[in-house]
Each structure stands twice: as structure tokens, then as C-alpha cells.
Design a protein around this motif. Structure first.
Motif, PDB file in Angstrom:
ATOM      1  N   SER B  49       0.818  -1.215   0.000  1.00 22.80           N
ATOM      2  CA  SER B  49       0.000   0.000   0.000  1.00 22.80           C
ATOM      3  C   SER B  49       0.853   1.267   0.000  1.00 22.80           C
ATOM      4  CB  SER B  49      -0.947   0.003   1.207  1.00 22.80           C
ATOM      5  OG  SER B  49      -0.196  -0.083   2.407  1.00 22.80           O
ATOM      6  N   ARG B 150      -4.973  -6.843 -12.276  1.00 23.49           N
ATOM      7  CA  ARG B 150      -4.849  -6.969 -10.828  1.00 23.49           C
ATOM      8  C   ARG B 150      -4.675  -8.446 -10.506  1.00 23.49           C
ATOM      9  NH1 ARG B 150      -4.001  -2.804  -7.302  1.00 23.49           N
ATOM     10  NH2 ARG B 150      -4.495  -0.914  -8.466  1.00 23.49           N
ATOM     11  N   GLY B 173      -5.734  -2.681  -3.688  1.00 27.71           N
ATOM     12  CA  GLY B 173      -6.610  -2.870  -4.840  1.00 27.71           C
ATOM     13  C   GLY B 173      -6.660  -4.258  -5.444  1.00 27.71           C
ATOM     14  N   ASP B 174      -5.974  -5.239  -4.823  1.00 24.88           N
ATOM     15  CA  ASP B 174      -5.963  -6.587  -5.392  1.00 24.88           C
ATOM     16  C   ASP B 174      -7.077  -7.447  -4.795  1.00 24.88           C
ATOM     17  OD1 ASP B 174      -2.313  -7.058  -5.664  1.00 24.88           O
ATOM     18  OD2 ASP B 174      -3.683  -5.586  -6.544  1.00 24.88           O
TER      19      ASP B 174
END
Lengths: 56, 338
Positions: B49, B150, B173-174
């Protein structure tokens, strides 16, 4: 509004953000670094204030 | 006096700096297989992150320790301890091949524990136990991001590290699925109410949490890797976070008493009076290992004072609580450990 700064513990990397404070250890959000008592310890590793560095 | 320290984690580095502060003249040599300097292991769990993590995770380059008159030999493996001669044999790009010690400090830390059923599949999964591991994971992930994709992750192990990494990847975001063998998350550190809260926080951040899972095997399927429980599910990347194993191999080879860790008395002294152990590897008389930053640093500072003859009473563990670095999670009943 003051320009809040961040300080990082040189022992474990924990970051103290003046905007957030550290409520768990009794430091209210918005508490400036110089106003934190000298006997405050890093909540992650127990290091003293002197081990922290101002983050650029 | 010649002090040799093996390991550049919080134990080895804290000990070295404190001892140097107490003794201006004794020779201190710190040997480590690491190349990147002293870095924050807790921040490995925030490896996805934060964009600049590979630089910001380094707390102290080794040159900073050298400026403090601590001799750091990095990128070096210790291959043997000769207790009779009081030397350690080293292997690396440094000039020395052997180091003499009066006192030897073993602060080797631990490696990732791989449950035996997973060992045949070591090529199929990642671990996150070091900065080298983090860089490999980030490089793998970047491969997907640079193609506007992703990755879909499976994380095996819903303990402290598994939950923290699941949270960080989700926030980055994964897509993440977390497999845990037990019926609640982080059952060792949290009371049931906090496990339930943690479950909700992870789910709210998009993590799919599967409890009571018996993971049988991993299967490679073209460029995907599959996790087989009662069903078989495919993922892009697999991370095994099933605990840690103290690095006792060198001590065992040297004939020191070992259990789960290197057995020490209340003075952190091994079965050899000139050799001490700190951190993840140190197994205290009550069979306890203290694998958290706060007590480890406490041990390291105590040992430096003890060896500098500034303290006589044995080490006693401080009371501490563990904080899970899961985004948005705060335990309601943090358990005090001692």
C-alpha cells in the motif's frame, strides 16, 4: 490549521502523525511532537522519543 | 573484549548500538546475510500500500552502524561455530574467513515455517519473511499492474502476518482470498469477539475469508496456481503465512542445547557460557519465545547492559500487547502478554 508533521521510529519504523496523535497511549489527535511527554514510548517497540526522526 | 553478533534484525542491531554506547573500546562485529541495511520487519506487512516502501523500510544503512564503530560484514553467511577455538567461520565477499569472539550473540531470527504437506510445492508459492521476499512479491505484482491487470491472491494462514498482508493487498486494490485452518482468525492473539471484528473488517475491505480450511495441495495450471481444499480454486499468486521457525541450525550444529529455539537461561545464555541468544531464536526456561519487537528490543538492551556489567539481575519479560497492522482494525480487548 497547523502544518502537521510525521515522525518515524528509528527502531521499528512506526510512524507518529501529529494529525492523528496516538489515542491508545493517551496522545490526542493534533498533538505536536514537542508537546508529547518525554516518558512517552513507541507503541510498537518501546523506543524513547529520542529514537524518532522527523520525516522529510 | 571481542563481541561477535550474528544477525541484523532489531535484536542484533539494538544490542550492537547499546553495547557500543556502554563500551567505547570493545570490538563489535556484526555479521549478516542481509545487503540492504537495517530495516523494519513490521513494515513488511505494509509492503503493497506504500509506493516507496523499498526505500522507506530501511531505517539505518549499515554505514550508519559503521560510523558508530560497529564493524558490519554484510552479505555474509556464518557456516560454523567452533566453540573450542571460539571462532566463527564465515563465507562471503569480505576479506575475513574466520572471526574470533570472546562473547558470541546469536540473533539469527526465524525463517518462514512451511507446513510439511506444502514442502513439495515450494516453487509454487511466496513467503514474506524478509525484504528480499518483499521485493520478489512486488516485482511479481508489478508484472500484472504494468499490463493493467490486478493479481488474484490466495493467502494461506489467517494468523498475524496472513491477516496483515491480506489487508494490505486488498487496500492496494488486489483481490484476496484468505484460507485459515481454524474457526476464527488470529486465535492466538485475539479473544473471540475481536476475531469476529477482524473478520468483518477484512471482509469489508474486500477480502474473501475462508475458515476451517484443510489445504491439501497446490497445483500449477499453466500460469495460474491452484489451491485444493474440498474444491480446487485458481489464483495468480500464492503466499504461505503459516508461522515462523527459529533459525537454530547453526546452534544445533555447534552442539548447543536446542528445543523449538536455542535454549537459554534467564540471563539469555546458551548451554555455552560464552554464547548468548536474542530474539526469535531465544527459548527461555519456560519454553517461551518472544517473537515481537518490544520484548526483543528489551532483551537486547538488557543483554548489552548485563555484558557491560551494568546489570546483575536476570532478564524479565516486559508486559506488552501485540497490534495487528490490519487497516481499520483496532482490538477491543487487546490481550496483555508477558
Amino acid at each position: 490549521m497547523p502544518d502537521y508533521k510525521k515522525y518515524q521510529c528509528g527502531v521499528c519504523g512506526h510512524i507518529y502523525d501529529e494529525a492523528e496523535g496516538d489515542p491508545d497511549t493517551g496522545i490526542a489527535p493534533g498533538t505536536l511532537w514537542e508537546d508529547i511527554p518525554d516518558d512517552w514510548r513507541c507503541p510498537e517497540c518501546g523506543a524513547e522519543k529520542s529514537e524518532y526522526d522527523l520525516m522529510g | 573484549m571481542q563481541i561477535v553478533i550474528i544477525g541484523s534484525g532489531v535484536a542484533g542491531v539494538s544490542f550492537a548500538e547499546k553495547y557500543r554506547a556502554l563500551s567505547a573500546d570493545d570490538e563489535i562485529t556484526l555479521v549478516t546475510r542481509e545487503h540492504d541495511g537495517y530495516y523494519s520487519r513490521p513494515l513488511l506487512s505494509r509492503g503493497f500500500s506504500k509506493a516507496d516502501i523499498e526505500q522507506s523500510i530501511i531505517l539505518k544503512p549499515f554505514d550508519k552502524l559503521r560510523e558508530n564503530n560497529i564493524n558490519v560484514l554484510c552479505g555474509v553467511e556464518v557456516t560454523d561455530i567452533d566453540r573450542g577455538d571460539k571462532t566463527v567461520a564465515i563465507n562471503g565477499s569480505c576479506q575475513e574467513k574466520e572471526l574470533q569472539y570472546d562473547k558470541l550473540i546469536l540473533a539469527l531470527g526465524s525463517s518462514a515455517f512451511i507446513p510439511p504437506p506444502f514442502r513439495p510445492f515450494e516453487k509454487l508459492f511466496f513467503c514474506l519473511n524478509s525484504l528480499v521476499d518483499l521485493k520478489a512479491l512486488r516485482k511479481f505484482r508489478q508484472g500484472f499492474l504494468s499490463q493493467n491487470q490486478r493479481p488474484e491472491w490466495a493467502i494461506i494462514g489467517g494468523g498475524l502476518i496472513g491477516c496483515e498482508v491480506a489487508s494490505d493487498l486488498a487496500v492496494a486494490g488486489d483481490k484476496v482470498t484468505l484460507f485459515h485452518a481454524m474457526d476464527r482468525l488470529m486465535e492466538r492473539q485475539l479473544v473471540a469477539e475481536d476475531s469476529a471484528l477482524l473478520l468483518k473488517v477484512l471482509q469489508d475491505s474486500g477480502v474473501k475469508v475462508l475458515l476451517n480450511q484443510a489445504v491439501q495441495e497446490f497445483i500449477k495450471e499453466e500460469d495460474k496456481v491452484c489451491v485444493r481444499t474440498e474444491v480446487t480454486t485458481e489464483f495468480d499468486g500464492l503466499l504461505v503465512a503459516c508461522g515462523f521457525k527459529p533459525r537454530t541450525e547453526l546452534a544445533e550444529l555447534a552442539g548447543l542445547k536446542i528445543g523449538r529455539g536455542i535454549k537459554v537461561n534467564q540471563y539469555l545464555q546458551t548451554s555455552d557460557e560464552s554464547i548468548f541468544a536474542l530474539g526469535d531464536v531465544a527459548e527461555l526456561p519456560n519454553n517461551k519465545l518472544y517473537a515481537f519487537i518490544l520484548p526483543i528490543r528489551n532483551q537486547a538492551l538488557w543483554l548489552a547492559e548485563f555484558l557491560a556489567e551494568q546489570k546483575q539481575d536476570p532478564w524479565t519479560p516486559p508486559v506488552f500487547t501485540t497490534k495487528a497492522k490490519v487497516h481499520g482494525f483496532e482490538a477491543v480487548h487487546p490481550r496483555k502478554i508477558s
